[in-house]
Design an enzyme around this catalytic site. Structure first.
Site, PDB file in Angstrom:
ATOM      1  N   ASN A 234       0.884  -1.395  -0.009  1.00 32.40           N
ATOM      2  CA  ASN A 234       0.158   0.032  -0.422  1.00 32.40           C
ATOM      3  C   ASN A 234       0.713   1.395   0.223  1.00 32.40           C
ATOM      4  OD1 ASN A 234      -1.820   1.623   0.326  1.00 32.40           O
ATOM      5  ND2 ASN A 234      -2.172   1.268   2.495  1.00 32.40           N
ATOM      6  N   TRP A 235       0.985   1.895  -1.077  1.00 36.37           N
ATOM      7  CA  TRP A 235       1.747   3.148  -1.184  1.00 36.37           C
ATOM      8  C   TRP A 235       1.386   4.344  -0.570  1.00 36.37           C
ATOM      9  CZ3 TRP A 235       4.585   3.609  -6.523  1.00 36.37           C
ATOM     10  CH2 TRP A 235       5.471   2.716  -6.185  1.00 36.37           C
ATOM     11  N   LYS A 236      -0.196   3.894   0.045  1.00 36.40           N
ATOM     12  CA  LYS A 236      -0.820   5.752   0.298  1.00 36.40           C
ATOM     13  C   LYS A 236      -0.504   6.691  -0.343  1.00 36.40           C
ATOM     14  CE  LYS A 236       0.397   3.158   5.128  1.00 36.40           C
ATOM     15  NZ  LYS A 236       0.261   3.217   6.322  1.00 36.40           N
TER      16      LYS A 236
ATOM     17  N   HIS B 269      -9.361   1.771   5.363  1.00 39.51           N
ATOM     18  CA  HIS B 269      -7.900   1.669   6.237  1.00 39.51           C
ATOM     19  C   HIS B 269      -7.951   2.723   6.847  1.00 39.51           C
ATOM     20  CE1 HIS B 269      -3.713   2.735   6.889  1.00 39.51           C
ATOM     21  NE2 HIS B 269      -3.641   1.755   6.105  1.00 39.51           N
TER      22      HIS B 269
ATOM     23  N   GLU C 274      -6.467   5.259   8.299  1.00 37.07           N
ATOM     24  CA  GLU C 274      -5.700   6.657   7.435  1.00 37.07           C
ATOM     25  C   GLU C 274      -7.612   7.023   7.178  1.00 37.07           C
ATOM     26  OE1 GLU C 274      -2.876   5.394   5.632  1.00 37.07           O
ATOM     27  OE2 GLU C 274      -1.472   4.686   7.280  1.00 37.07           O
TER      28      GLU C 274
ATOM     29  N   GLU D 123      -5.018  -4.415  10.741  1.00 34.46           N
ATOM     30  CA  GLU D 123      -4.226  -3.793  11.350  1.00 34.46           C
ATOM     31  C   GLU D 123      -4.215  -3.295  12.124  1.00 34.46           C
ATOM     32  OE1 GLU D 123      -1.782  -2.508   6.887  1.00 34.46           O
ATOM     33  OE2 GLU D 123      -3.885  -1.514   7.208  1.00 34.46           O
TER      34      GLU D 123
ATOM     35  N   GLY E 196       3.349   2.294  10.958  1.00 33.10           N
ATOM     36  CA  GLY E 196       4.068   3.144  10.556  1.00 33.10           C
ATOM     37  C   GLY E 196       5.047   3.624  11.919  1.00 33.10           C
TER      38      GLY E 196
ATOM     39  N   SER F 278       3.768  -1.991  10.278  1.00 29.53           N
ATOM     40  CA  SER F 278       5.498  -1.961  10.130  1.00 29.53           C
ATOM     41  C   SER F 278       6.148  -3.111  10.145  1.00 29.53           C
ATOM     42  CB  SER F 278       5.821  -1.787  11.750  1.00 29.53           C
ATOM     43  OG  SER F 278       5.445  -0.768  11.899  1.00 29.53           O
TER      44      SER F 278
ATOM     45  N   GLY G 188       2.970  -0.832   3.671  1.00 25.43           N
ATOM     46  CA  GLY G 188       3.428  -0.245   4.065  1.00 25.43           C
ATOM     47  C   GLY G 188       4.698   0.718   3.815  1.00 25.43           C
ATOM     48  N   GLY G 189       5.506   1.225   4.254  1.00 25.08           N
ATOM     49  CA  GLY G 189       5.989   2.246   4.319  1.00 25.08           C
ATOM     50  C   GLY G 189       7.743   1.094   3.737  1.00 25.08           C
TER      51      GLY G 189
END
Ligand code: 13P
Length: 253
Positions: free
Chosen positions: A20-22, A104, A106, A173, A179, A215, A236-237
């Protein structure tokens, strides 16, 4: 307990590694597709998915190897209309997407999305022929209060449409792990996934794919992905770097 025989993953629960590149990525970053392809060589044992920002979805889809699916990060609950900035599930399907993330944390937090809205978006995705990847997870305060499982199961019941297990994917999640560099232990995540599977009401919980996100990195992926009830990862990251993402994919077997 509804899961299959320990150590034997049913075909329907083939591992899935998703990135997931967000809100990250410019056109210059599309070189990621060729780098990942070069690192992996041929199709890995796991299913691979990437969710770039909407601006990069189409060019990414034309650059990734055939075994990488490209999905949307969100969709509207409506099919079309006066909704500036929104993208419907059928628009994503029209461009060849097969998956979309809904709910999500976020979006729940920053855009005030309720369980009811997440459910409506997920229903719209199903109607458009997409598989929604529906996110759930507790906050740190809820975990500290011993409410993690109750919160997550409540979110599952309220945000996931009634559908055959094979038509939806759930991503657990924990909010405190996103993150932050902190991740749920493989034991804790596996226990939560098992609780979700056992609570699944349609009686086909053994076919429900449940991803872990928060993470995930090349160092912790193998431990998480070796667990019976962890069917993949929503990364993610670490998905932004092709080397890290390829290492996580390899950890999935
Ligand atoms: P991180 O892997 O950066 O913690 O993000 C997880 C996530 O939110 C994936 O959807």
């Amino acid at each position: 307990m509804t899961s299959g025989v320990a150590g034997e993953t049913p075909m329907a629960r083939r591992k899935l590694i998703a990135g997931n590149w967000k809100m990250h990525g410019r056109s210059a970053d599309l070189v990621w597709a060729e780098r990942l392809s070069g690192l992996l060589g041929r199709a890995p044992g796991s299913e691979i998915l990437v969710f770039p920002p909407a601006t990069l979805r189409a060019p990414m889809a034309s650059r990734v190897p055939g075994f990488v699916a490209v999905g949307g990060q969100d969709c509207a609950a409506e099919t079309e209309g006066a909704r500036t900035g929104d993208i419907s599930a059928s628009m994503l399907a029209d461009l060849g997407a097969r998956y979309v993330i809904t709910g999500h944390s976020e979006r729940r937090r920053l855009h005030g999305e309720s369980d009811g809205l997440v459910r409506a978006k997920s229903e719209a995705a199903l109607k458009a022929g997409l598989t929604p990847v529906i996110c759930v997870g507790e906050t740190l305060d809820q975990r500290k209060a011993g409410e993690a499982e109750a919160v997550v199961l409540r979110q599952v019941f309220a945000s996931v449409p009634e559908a055959a297990a094979g038509r939806v994917i759930i991503a657990y999640e924990p909010v405190w792990a996103i993150g932050t560099g902190l991740h749920a232990s493989p034991e804790d995540a596996d226990r939560m996934h098992r609780a979700i599977r056992e609570a699944w009401r349609s009686g086909d919980g053994d076919q429900l794919r449940i991803l872990y996100g928060g993470s995930v990195n090349p160092g912790n992926a193998a431990g998480l992905l070796s667990r019976e009830h962890i069917d993949g990862a929503l990364v993610g990251g670490a998905s932004l770097d092709p080397d890290s993402f390829a290492a996580i994919i390899r950890a999935g077997g």
